[in-house]
Design a protein around this motif. Structure first.
Motif, mmCIF file in Angstrom:
data_model
loop_
_atom_site.group_PDB
_atom_site.id
_atom_site.type_symbol
_atom_site.label_atom_id
_atom_site.label_comp_id
_atom_site.label_asym_id
_atom_site.label_seq_id
_atom_site.Cartn_x
_atom_site.Cartn_y
_atom_site.Cartn_z
ATOM 1 N N MET A 96 62.570 42.910 15.910
ATOM 2 C CA MET A 96 63.068 43.674 17.056
ATOM 3 C C MET A 96 64.278 45.134 16.690
ATOM 4 O O MET A 96 64.599 45.276 17.293
ATOM 5 C CB MET A 96 64.562 42.897 17.436
ATOM 6 C CG MET A 96 64.073 41.218 17.312
ATOM 7 S SD MET A 96 62.816 40.711 19.028
ATOM 8 C CE MET A 96 64.053 41.168 20.357
ATOM 9 N N PHE A 97 63.472 45.691 15.818
ATOM 10 C CA PHE A 97 63.403 46.526 16.164
ATOM 11 C C PHE A 97 62.437 47.865 16.220
ATOM 12 O O PHE A 97 60.969 47.521 15.518
ATOM 13 C CB PHE A 97 64.709 47.335 15.048
ATOM 14 C CG PHE A 97 65.866 46.548 14.568
ATOM 15 C CD1 PHE A 97 66.884 46.920 15.441
ATOM 16 C CD2 PHE A 97 65.952 45.786 13.194
ATOM 17 C CE1 PHE A 97 67.708 46.350 15.409
ATOM 18 C CE2 PHE A 97 67.130 45.512 13.733
ATOM 19 C CZ PHE A 97 68.160 45.631 14.652
ATOM 20 N N PRO A 98 62.222 48.880 16.621
ATOM 21 C CA PRO A 98 61.186 49.630 16.812
ATOM 22 C C PRO A 98 60.357 50.547 15.281
ATOM 23 O O PRO A 98 61.461 49.878 14.231
ATOM 24 C CB PRO A 98 61.747 51.066 16.954
ATOM 25 C CG PRO A 98 63.086 50.813 17.903
ATOM 26 C CD PRO A 98 63.771 49.703 17.446
ATOM 27 N N ARG A 99 59.255 49.993 15.286
ATOM 28 C CA ARG A 99 58.711 50.763 13.823
ATOM 29 C C ARG A 99 59.539 52.148 13.435
ATOM 30 O O ARG A 99 59.043 52.971 14.943
ATOM 31 C CB ARG A 99 56.807 50.702 13.622
ATOM 32 C CG ARG A 99 56.784 49.547 13.750
ATOM 33 C CD ARG A 99 55.553 49.155 12.989
ATOM 34 N NE ARG A 99 54.807 49.649 12.864
ATOM 35 C CZ ARG A 99 53.735 49.720 13.422
ATOM 36 N NH1 ARG A 99 53.237 49.014 14.000
ATOM 37 N NH2 ARG A 99 52.480 50.928 13.802
ATOM 38 N N PRO A 100 59.382 52.998 12.012
ATOM 39 C CA PRO A 100 59.353 54.244 11.970
ATOM 40 C C PRO A 100 58.718 55.182 13.474
ATOM 41 O O PRO A 100 57.738 54.277 12.816
ATOM 42 C CB PRO A 100 58.582 54.009 10.267
ATOM 43 C CG PRO A 100 59.401 52.608 10.021
ATOM 44 C CD PRO A 100 58.378 52.075 11.197
ATOM 45 N N PHE A 101 58.472 56.033 13.195
ATOM 46 C CA PHE A 101 57.927 57.618 13.873
ATOM 47 C C PHE A 101 58.939 58.637 13.558
ATOM 48 O O PHE A 101 60.049 58.542 13.458
ATOM 49 C CB PHE A 101 57.934 57.275 15.197
ATOM 50 C CG PHE A 101 59.111 56.539 15.685
ATOM 51 C CD1 PHE A 101 60.453 57.198 16.323
ATOM 52 C CD2 PHE A 101 59.930 55.635 16.605
ATOM 53 C CE1 PHE A 101 61.065 57.662 17.136
ATOM 54 C CE2 PHE A 101 61.005 55.251 17.394
ATOM 55 C CZ PHE A 101 61.542 56.282 17.155
ATOM 56 N N TYR A 119 60.577 62.318 14.994
ATOM 57 C CA TYR A 119 61.249 62.204 16.522
ATOM 58 C C TYR A 119 61.102 64.052 16.858
ATOM 59 O O TYR A 119 61.207 64.815 15.408
ATOM 60 C CB TYR A 119 62.224 61.599 15.926
ATOM 61 C CG TYR A 119 63.354 62.173 17.513
ATOM 62 C CD1 TYR A 119 63.027 61.343 18.262
ATOM 63 C CD2 TYR A 119 64.138 63.075 17.542
ATOM 64 C CE1 TYR A 119 64.155 61.360 19.435
ATOM 65 C CE2 TYR A 119 65.417 62.699 17.978
ATOM 66 C CZ TYR A 119 65.555 62.294 19.690
ATOM 67 O OH TYR A 119 66.266 62.437 20.301
ATOM 68 N N ARG A 151 62.868 66.423 19.164
ATOM 69 C CA ARG A 151 63.417 67.058 20.814
ATOM 70 C C ARG A 151 63.405 68.746 21.096
ATOM 71 O O ARG A 151 64.195 69.663 21.326
ATOM 72 C CB ARG A 151 64.932 67.293 20.050
ATOM 73 C CG ARG A 151 65.572 66.431 22.058
ATOM 74 C CD ARG A 151 67.273 66.304 21.388
ATOM 75 N NE ARG A 151 67.357 66.559 19.741
ATOM 76 C CZ ARG A 151 68.449 65.782 19.215
ATOM 77 N NH1 ARG A 151 68.975 64.393 20.059
ATOM 78 N NH2 ARG A 151 68.836 66.478 18.061
ATOM 79 N N LEU A 162 59.101 60.956 25.147
ATOM 80 C CA LEU A 162 60.340 60.064 25.460
ATOM 81 C C LEU A 162 60.993 60.612 27.532
ATOM 82 O O LEU A 162 61.418 61.904 26.593
ATOM 83 C CB LEU A 162 60.867 59.775 24.291
ATOM 84 C CG LEU A 162 62.697 59.262 24.036
ATOM 85 C CD1 LEU A 162 61.818 57.843 24.771
ATOM 86 C CD2 LEU A 162 62.628 59.456 22.808
ATOM 87 N N VAL A 215 61.716 51.851 24.516
ATOM 88 C CA VAL A 215 62.206 51.291 23.904
ATOM 89 C C VAL A 215 62.296 49.919 23.257
ATOM 90 O O VAL A 215 62.647 49.806 23.190
ATOM 91 C CB VAL A 215 64.001 52.379 23.801
ATOM 92 C CG1 VAL A 215 64.596 51.859 21.982
ATOM 93 C CG2 VAL A 215 63.882 53.942 23.991
ATOM 94 N N PRO A 216 62.325 49.641 24.940
ATOM 95 C CA PRO A 216 62.457 47.589 24.355
ATOM 96 C C PRO A 216 60.953 47.128 23.862
ATOM 97 O O PRO A 216 61.209 46.745 23.240
ATOM 98 C CB PRO A 216 62.458 47.501 26.115
ATOM 99 C CG PRO A 216 63.512 48.705 26.946
ATOM 100 C CD PRO A 216 63.226 49.629 25.728
ATOM 101 N N MET A 245 58.850 49.131 22.272
ATOM 102 C CA MET A 245 58.899 49.259 20.708
ATOM 103 C C MET A 245 59.615 48.439 20.078
ATOM 104 O O MET A 245 58.603 47.645 19.011
ATOM 105 C CB MET A 245 58.979 50.694 20.790
ATOM 106 C CG MET A 245 58.368 51.718 20.654
ATOM 107 S SD MET A 245 59.261 54.024 20.265
ATOM 108 C CE MET A 245 60.449 53.589 20.798
ATOM 109 N N SER A 246 60.394 48.020 20.714
ATOM 110 C CA SER A 246 61.553 47.122 19.486
ATOM 111 C C SER A 246 60.219 45.629 19.668
ATOM 112 O O SER A 246 60.902 44.836 18.808
ATOM 113 C CB SER A 246 63.003 46.608 20.401
ATOM 114 O OG SER A 246 63.743 47.792 20.475
ATOM 115 N N LEU A 247 59.901 45.806 20.977
ATOM 116 C CA LEU A 247 59.577 44.240 20.781
ATOM 117 C C LEU A 247 58.011 44.560 20.023
ATOM 118 O O LEU A 247 56.992 43.240 20.447
ATOM 119 C CB LEU A 247 58.775 43.825 22.696
ATOM 120 C CG LEU A 247 60.020 43.436 23.136
ATOM 121 C CD1 LEU A 247 59.865 43.473 24.357
ATOM 122 C CD2 LEU A 247 60.307 41.824 22.503
ATOM 123 N N ASP A 257 61.140 63.759 22.677
ATOM 124 C CA ASP A 257 62.460 63.269 23.355
ATOM 125 C C ASP A 257 62.449 64.574 24.421
ATOM 126 O O ASP A 257 62.448 65.772 24.003
ATOM 127 C CB ASP A 257 63.123 63.576 22.674
ATOM 128 C CG ASP A 257 64.850 62.876 23.981
ATOM 129 O OD1 ASP A 257 64.660 63.004 24.639
ATOM 130 O OD2 ASP A 257 66.095 62.664 22.990
#
Ligand code: FES
Ligand code: FES
Lengths: 290, 183
Positions: free
Chosen positions: A1-6, A8, A10, A30, A37-38, A40-42, A52
């Protein structure tokens, strides 16, 4: 239920963002992140690099040459609540209040929504009902794509790898026109069972409709124009029998699939009803404004 | 990566992996367990916080995205041992049962009142769409928000009012219904 590492990034400019996207095939831009984001969480998305866009100067709107340019980072909440944007692109404003819920609208962006290309996207119907151009930046500079060609398939658009949607230019008609939007959803912040957007232009007499652009969401693999419905309205005065024929024509023209909750047949009928109501309010507004 | 932000008025600088959500950072590092982890996928509103005054679902925001921002959680609302007036209304009018939805509900409602999106019961419901409550049936929450909007909040409700309000006569040991209390 959390994003996998990536990783980032900006970046401060569109060029830096494009360079970062081009350098890594697993990169994703992004924007507001309210779908990404959801997802990724899923575990439905697992980008290597998130670029970003928060610092890019892609918000804001302007009128010019018969079209309204909206920056890709225009938030749904601005479309919904800004009086200035409501005056410039009233259909976008009306449709925006049906997107997600207030927290989603506070962050979600026009460009993110269009690029994500959810088949049930309200703003997809807005883009198609107004028509106009998508402004897409890439390594070779900017190009424009007719909004009619923007949605390319299931969650697919004309935006290519290493490119970014930076703005849309909507052909918002002036006097003698009106807009309408109608959506049916199972719950207030649910995806649309069906949604319809219409932009109607009166003919010279003001007593009949010259053209309608009619777009539907939730009933196909992408937001789509329904020309069979537009044809029913062209040249006609909009009355109850015509709206009935319009609803039938739209129901016949779209081909949604059954899902776990909603049958294809029901969705077709809802699509027809949404189309009829959207056209009816566009007609009423056009006549009142005339 | 380093994320510098203001949390309920205090400057914080936290070292957090870039792929962590704001929700995870707040609960697991910053100690803000008043922010609730419900669905984790942007549909329940339990995790709502204010970022630069704007309500958002902290599970749908990445920690690096609040670098430089001001974050407020429900735990920052009570002041001087007194509940925020909206919290007081929620307690007094029965808008709190298990309390799990309450932190997000209160922050969403505060924003709605502040931006003028709570003018009628229907507007309140529109503004609270996406804040799911499995207990109250929403009616009492809407009443509480309307009363707060109308400035009916009783002044001096102590921060532990919820406990007294819900504790059975004779001193049952039920836990507090979970209205966020200042710390
Ligand atoms: S936990 Fe964030 S919306 Fe449910
Ligand atoms: S009080 Fe229990 S979920 Fe709202």
């Amino acid at each position: 239920m959390f994003p996998r590492p990536f990783d980032y990034a900006r970046p401060d400019s569109v060029d830096e963002a494009l360079a970062a996207l081009a350098a890594n095939p697993g990169a994703r831009p992004l924007a507001g992140g309210q779908s990404l984001v959801p997802m990724m969480s899923l575990g439905l998305a697992a980008p290597d690099l998130l670029v970003d866009l928060a610092r890019l100067p892609l918000a804001g709107s302007e009128n010019g040459g018969g079209s309204v340019r909206l920056g890709a980072l225009t938030r749904h909440r601005e479309l919904e609540r800004s009086a200035e944007l409501a005056a410039r692109a009233p259909l976008a404003s009306e449709a925006a209040r049906f997107i997600g819920n207030p927290r989603v609208r506070n962050r979600g962006t026009l460009g993110g929504s269009l690029s994500h290309a959810d088949p049930a996207s309200e703003l997809g119907t807005v883009a198609l009902a107004y028509g106009g151009q998508a402004v897409i930046a890439g390594a070779g500079g900017e190009r424009t794509v007719d909004l009619d060609e923007f949605f390319a398939g299931f969650f697919e658009t004309a935006v290519g790898a290493g490119e970014l949607l930076t703005a849309v230019e909507l052909d918002v008609p002036g006097a003698g026109s009106g807009h309408g939007f109608h959506e049916v959803a199972g719950r207030a912040d649910d995806f649309a069972t069906a949604a319809a957007a219409a932009v109607l232009t009166l003919d010279g007499t003001g007593a009949a409709c010259a053209t309608v652009r009619l777009a539907l969401a939730g009933v196909g693999d992408r937001p789509l124009r329904v020309e069979a419905g537009e044809a029913v309205c062209a040249g006609a005065a909009i009355d109850a029998p015509l709206l009935g024929r319009l609803a039938d024509a739209v129901a016949d023209a779209v081909s949604p699939e059954d899902d776990a909750f909603i049958s294809a047949g029901y969705r077709k009928r809802v699509a027809g009803a949404c189309a009829a109501r959207a056209v009816e309010s566009a007609w009423t507004r056009a006549r009142e404004a005339a | 990566m380093e994320v510098g932000f203001t949390l309920n008025g205090k400057a914080r600088r936290l070292d957090v992996p870039a792929h962590w959500t704001l929700l995870r950072m707040l609960r697991d590092i910053a100690g803000s367990t008043d922010v609730k982890h419900g669905c984790g996928e942007g549909v329940c509103g339990a995790c709502a916080v204010l970022v630069d005054g704007v309500a958002m679902n902290s599970c749908s925001v990445l920690a690096p995205q609040v670098d430089g921002a001001t974050v407020e959680t429900v735990g920052g609302l009570a002041a001087g041992g007194k509940l925020h007036p909206l919290q007081a209304e929620m307690v007094m009018r029965g808008g709190v049962q298990c309390g799990f939805c309450t932190p997000g509900m209160v922050l969403s409602a505060l924003e709605a009142v502040r931006i003028g999106a709570a003018g009628s019961d229907e507007e309140i419901r529109h503004s609270l769409a996406g804040n799911l409550c499995r207990c109250t049936g929403y009616g009492k929450i809407v009443d509480a928000v309307a009363a707060y909007r109308d400035g009916e909040a009783p002044d001096d409700v102590p921060a532990d009012a919820g406990e007294h309000e819900h504790r059975p006569e004779g001193g049952g040991s039920a836990a507090s219904p979970g209205v966020g209390v200042g710390h």
